[in-house]
Design an enzyme around this catalytic site. Structure first.
Site, short mmCIF file in Angstrom:
data_model
loop_
_atom_site.label_atom_id
_atom_site.label_comp_id
_atom_site.label_asym_id
_atom_site.label_seq_id
_atom_site.Cartn_x
_atom_site.Cartn_y
_atom_site.Cartn_z
N SER A 181 -23.28 17.88 57.63
CA SER A 181 -23.24 19.29 57.35
C SER A 181 -23.37 19.48 55.64
CB SER A 181 -22.12 20.25 57.85
OG SER A 181 -22.53 21.66 57.86
N ASP A 279 -28.28 23.59 67.31
CA ASP A 279 -27.69 23.94 65.59
C ASP A 279 -28.56 24.91 64.81
OD1 ASP A 279 -26.75 23.51 63.28
OD2 ASP A 279 -26.75 21.47 63.23
N HIS A 309 -23.79 21.82 66.51
CA HIS A 309 -23.43 21.56 65.27
C HIS A 309 -22.13 20.95 65.27
CE1 HIS A 309 -23.86 21.74 60.76
NE2 HIS A 309 -22.65 22.13 60.84
#
Length: 338
Positions: A181, A279, A309
């Site tokens: 991320s 995601d 995610h």
């Protein structure tokens, strides 16, 4: 899902930006449990409370931290004199005579939450699965430290590791960068910084990385709510990290398209990029792989169409996550030639 009905692809009936495969059953069950709990989302909390909530939730969803040979906590210097906390994991004894490959890892958390503690189990997984040292970097977070502090800390950690590799028992010819991320953003930017400094990491391991200046892709629109990471949460994170909107156009924040063209990625190290079908960041991960490939950089894109995610840290509830761990470790082993 979004507030307005989404157009669909006439062939598949699936809205643009949304996976054509159903959610993994365990992921769907986990999302239902989270919804039933009715706890306030991170972006509805005060920042200090959000940081605590994230730290508390991480070990609940993740696998139990597997034991490794050794774990050491210390600090390394940043350019402004700040001491950056880091955690070094070792799968076995390392020395100058028998050095180990090393992964420099940057945790996720939207540049606002997260720590070496929240990603402890994942770093241990890489340490054991790839048989490498892992240096997890506790870079500074917003809102106390705004852009580009996190990027500077990442770059400083990168330079320190290459300079001190032999002292750590690491092989300077087998150093990789990784992150998930926001940490994936830092790893991608660090790969560019390494190229600029004449350093040669062997891989950038990017796990659902953020790469875009603006969150306006089809996956952002189709998956704005309902899949753990939401549009409101993303903007809340960035509101605490970015001092001004113009910061979005800096390649250190948006290596894909910051300033229109993003980072010059010619000559950066090879990449392994994981994206998830449910995601919001899916499309920008795909686009970054394409950007690298267009620049002649070897880039492997692995799409997990039934995942959300942060799924790399949901292994306690989602057995399929273990295969993704194995895939990432395989990519590291291949890059390290182990």
């Amino acid at each position: 899902m979004s507030a307005k009905p989404l157009p669909t692809d006439s062939a598949s009936g699936v809205p643009p930006g949304k996976s054509s495969q159903p959610l993994d059953p365990q992921v769907a069950q986990l999302l239902d449990l989270i919804a039933r709990a009715k706890r306030p989302p991170i972006h509805a909390l005060e920042v200090a409370d959000a940081k605590i909530a994230y730290e508390k939730s991480a070990p609940i969803l993740d696998i139990s931290p597997p034991p490794v040979h050794d774990v050491e906590n210390f600090a390394i210097p940043a350019r402004d004199g700040h001491q950056i906390p880091v955690r070094l994991y070792a799968p076995r004894e390392a020395s100058w005579a028998d050095p180990l490959p090393l992964l420099v890892y940057f945790h996720g958390g939207g540049f606002t939450v997260g720590s070496v503690n929240s990603h402890d189990a994942l770093c241990r997984t890489f340490c054991l699965g790839a048989e490498c040292l892992v240096l997890s970097v506790d870079y500074r977070l917003g809102p106390d430290w705004q852009f580009p502090t996190a990027a500077h800390d990442a770059f400083d950690a990168l330079h320190w590791v290459f300079a001190e590799a032999e002292r750590l028992g690491a092989d300077p010819a087998r150093i990789a960068l990784g992150g998930d991320s926001a940490g994936g953003t830092l790893a991608a930017a660090s790969a560019v910084a390494a190229r600029n400094a004449g350093l040669a990491p062997v891989l950038q391991l990017l796990i659902y990385p953020g790469t875009s200046a603006r969150q306006d892709t089809p996956s952002h629109r189709a998956l704005a709510d309902g899949y753990l990471l939401t549009a409101d949460m993303i903007q809340w994170f960035f509101s605490h990290y970015l001092g001004q909107d113009a910061d979005r156009d800096d390649w250190r924040f948006a290596p894909l398209d910051g300033g229109g063209t993003g980072a010059d990625v010619r000559g950066v190290c090879p990449a392994w990029i994981a994206v998830a079908g449910y995601d919001p960041l899916h499309d920008e991960g795909v686009a970054y792989a394409a950007k690298l490939q267009a620049a002649g950089v070897p880039a492997t894109l692995v799409d997990y169409p039934s995942m959300i995610h942060d799924f790399f840290k949901l292994g306690r509830f989602v057995p399929a996550v273990l295969q993704a761990h194995a895939d990432a470790n395989g990519a590291l082993r291949q890059a390290f030639k182990t």
